[in-house]
Motif scaffolding. Structure first.
Motif, PDB file in Angstrom:
ATOM      1  N   GLN A 111      -5.463  -7.288  -7.302  1.00  0.00           N
ATOM      2  CA  GLN A 111      -4.215  -8.035  -7.293  1.00  0.00           C
ATOM      3  C   GLN A 111      -3.043  -7.085  -7.130  1.00  0.00           C
ATOM      4  O   GLN A 111      -3.220  -5.873  -7.089  1.00  0.00           O
ATOM      5  CB  GLN A 111      -4.069  -8.832  -8.585  1.00  0.00           C
ATOM      6  N   GLY A 112      -1.821  -7.643  -7.056  1.00  0.00           N
ATOM      7  CA  GLY A 112      -0.625  -6.829  -6.873  1.00  0.00           C
ATOM      8  C   GLY A 112      -0.508  -6.310  -5.448  1.00  0.00           C
ATOM      9  O   GLY A 112      -1.194  -6.777  -4.534  1.00  0.00           O
ATOM     10  N   VAL A 113       0.383  -5.357  -5.257  1.00  0.00           N
ATOM     11  CA  VAL A 113       0.556  -4.760  -3.931  1.00  0.00           C
ATOM     12  C   VAL A 113      -0.692  -3.952  -3.601  1.00  0.00           C
ATOM     13  O   VAL A 113      -1.050  -3.029  -4.317  1.00  0.00           O
ATOM     14  CB  VAL A 113       1.803  -3.853  -3.891  1.00  0.00           C
ATOM     15  N   ARG A 114      -1.348  -4.311  -2.516  1.00  0.00           N
ATOM     16  CA  ARG A 114      -2.571  -3.598  -2.134  1.00  0.00           C
ATOM     17  C   ARG A 114      -2.404  -2.766  -0.873  1.00  0.00           C
ATOM     18  O   ARG A 114      -3.296  -2.008  -0.508  1.00  0.00           O
ATOM     19  CB  ARG A 114      -3.723  -4.593  -1.999  1.00  0.00           C
ATOM     20  N   ILE A 115      -1.260  -2.936  -0.199  1.00  0.00           N
ATOM     21  CA  ILE A 115      -0.960  -2.140   0.988  1.00  0.00           C
ATOM     22  C   ILE A 115       0.502  -1.735   0.928  1.00  0.00           C
ATOM     23  O   ILE A 115       1.370  -2.554   0.610  1.00  0.00           O
ATOM     24  CB  ILE A 115      -1.215  -2.939   2.284  1.00  0.00           C
ATOM     25  N   THR A 116       0.784  -0.473   1.222  1.00  0.00           N
ATOM     26  CA  THR A 116       2.155   0.003   1.341  1.00  0.00           C
ATOM     27  C   THR A 116       2.290   0.730   2.672  1.00  0.00           C
ATOM     28  O   THR A 116       1.453   1.573   3.018  1.00  0.00           O
ATOM     29  CB  THR A 116       2.528   0.952   0.186  1.00  0.00           C
ATOM     30  N   ALA A 117       3.334   0.387   3.422  1.00  0.00           N
ATOM     31  CA  ALA A 117       3.654   1.056   4.681  1.00  0.00           C
ATOM     32  C   ALA A 117       5.043   1.678   4.548  1.00  0.00           C
ATOM     33  O   ALA A 117       5.899   1.153   3.831  1.00  0.00           O
ATOM     34  CB  ALA A 117       3.619   0.069   5.839  1.00  0.00           C
ATOM     35  N   PHE A 118       5.269   2.793   5.227  1.00  0.00           N
ATOM     36  CA  PHE A 118       6.524   3.534   5.101  1.00  0.00           C
ATOM     37  C   PHE A 118       7.332   3.413   6.392  1.00  0.00           C
ATOM     38  O   PHE A 118       6.981   4.000   7.412  1.00  0.00           O
ATOM     39  CB  PHE A 118       6.237   5.006   4.798  1.00  0.00           C
ATOM     40  N   TYR A 119       8.443   2.683   6.302  1.00  0.00           N
ATOM     41  CA  TYR A 119       9.202   2.413   7.520  1.00  0.00           C
ATOM     42  C   TYR A 119       9.857   3.670   8.089  1.00  0.00           C
ATOM     43  O   TYR A 119       9.983   3.806   9.304  1.00  0.00           O
ATOM     44  CB  TYR A 119      10.255   1.328   7.278  1.00  0.00           C
ATOM     45  N   ASP A 120      10.253   4.614   7.247  1.00  0.00           N
ATOM     46  CA  ASP A 120      10.883   5.821   7.777  1.00  0.00           C
ATOM     47  C   ASP A 120       9.912   6.632   8.636  1.00  0.00           C
ATOM     48  O   ASP A 120      10.335   7.350   9.542  1.00  0.00           O
ATOM     49  CB  ASP A 120      11.474   6.679   6.657  1.00  0.00           C
TER      50      ASP A 120
END
Length: 199
Positions: A111-120
């Motif tokens: 559960q929770g945030v399982r993917i993070t992407a970095f826009y910079d």
């Protein structure tokens, strides 16, 4: 100059879940429609930064098209996060975070945030491929969603699940999606069918 290869690494971190509104046209999990033989997966994309016009919508469409190609329906909704893979589009990568990492998944989280992407880190690539920036971002999202669905951090030798994409791979995205290997496609379908709905 932006390097021609970028790592799509899976690491274990605990990112924070930030509130955001549903995107226009999203579908509520309570109103899902199951097609016979087509498992359904929900994803929720939460952006913490401005993204150039139309790219997020195009990225969602591209990711959905990639999964459609293996018989999995990917729908976008933030209305019931217990039933969706939550994706955080962070404005910046943490200082000294692994060089070249565009995004990461937590394939073993439930559960929770399982993917993070970095826009910079994504933005220079998207600008270099401006005419199909949505497709490029959609491939990044699809790659990480596949890690979550498979609950593995391994990569393939070819196609969408390669650990590193070359400039030739990026150029291929202009015309048609990078595909899953037959083994990955079969495994993803089996995992989704076994676990549906995603929790």
């Amino acid at each position: 100059m932006v390097p021609t290869k970028f790592a799509l690494l899976v690491v274990s971190l605990l990112p924070a879940l930030l509130a955001a509104e549903d995107s226009p046209g999203s579908i509520s999990p309570s109103h899902r429609t199951h097609e016979p033989g087509r498992p359904v997966v929900f994803a929720c994309l939460k952006s913490e930064t401005y993204v150039m016009g139309g790219v997020l919508l195009s990225a969602k469409q591209a990711a959905s098209q990639i999964f459609d190609g293996i018989g999995v329906k990917l729908l976008w909704s933030c209305q019931d996060q217990r039933d969706a893979i939550v994706i955080r589009l962070a404005a910046h990568a943490p200082r000294d975070f692994r060089k070249g990492t565009l995004a990461y998944a937590l394939p073993f989280a439930r559960q929770g945030v399982r993917i993070t992407a970095f826009y910079d880190r994504l933005e220079p690539i998207l600008e270099d491929h401006l005419s199909f920036a949505g497709s490029v971002l959609g491939h990044v999202l699809a790659h990480e969603i596949a890690h979550v669905l498979k609950r593995v951090d391994s990569h393939a030798e070819t196609g969408l699940m390669r650990a590193r994409w070359s400039e030739r791979d990026f150029e291929s995205m202009r015309f048609h999606p990078l595909g899953f290997t037959p083994e990955d496609a079969r495994f993803i379908r089996e995992c989704v069918e076994r676990e549906e709905p995603v929790q």
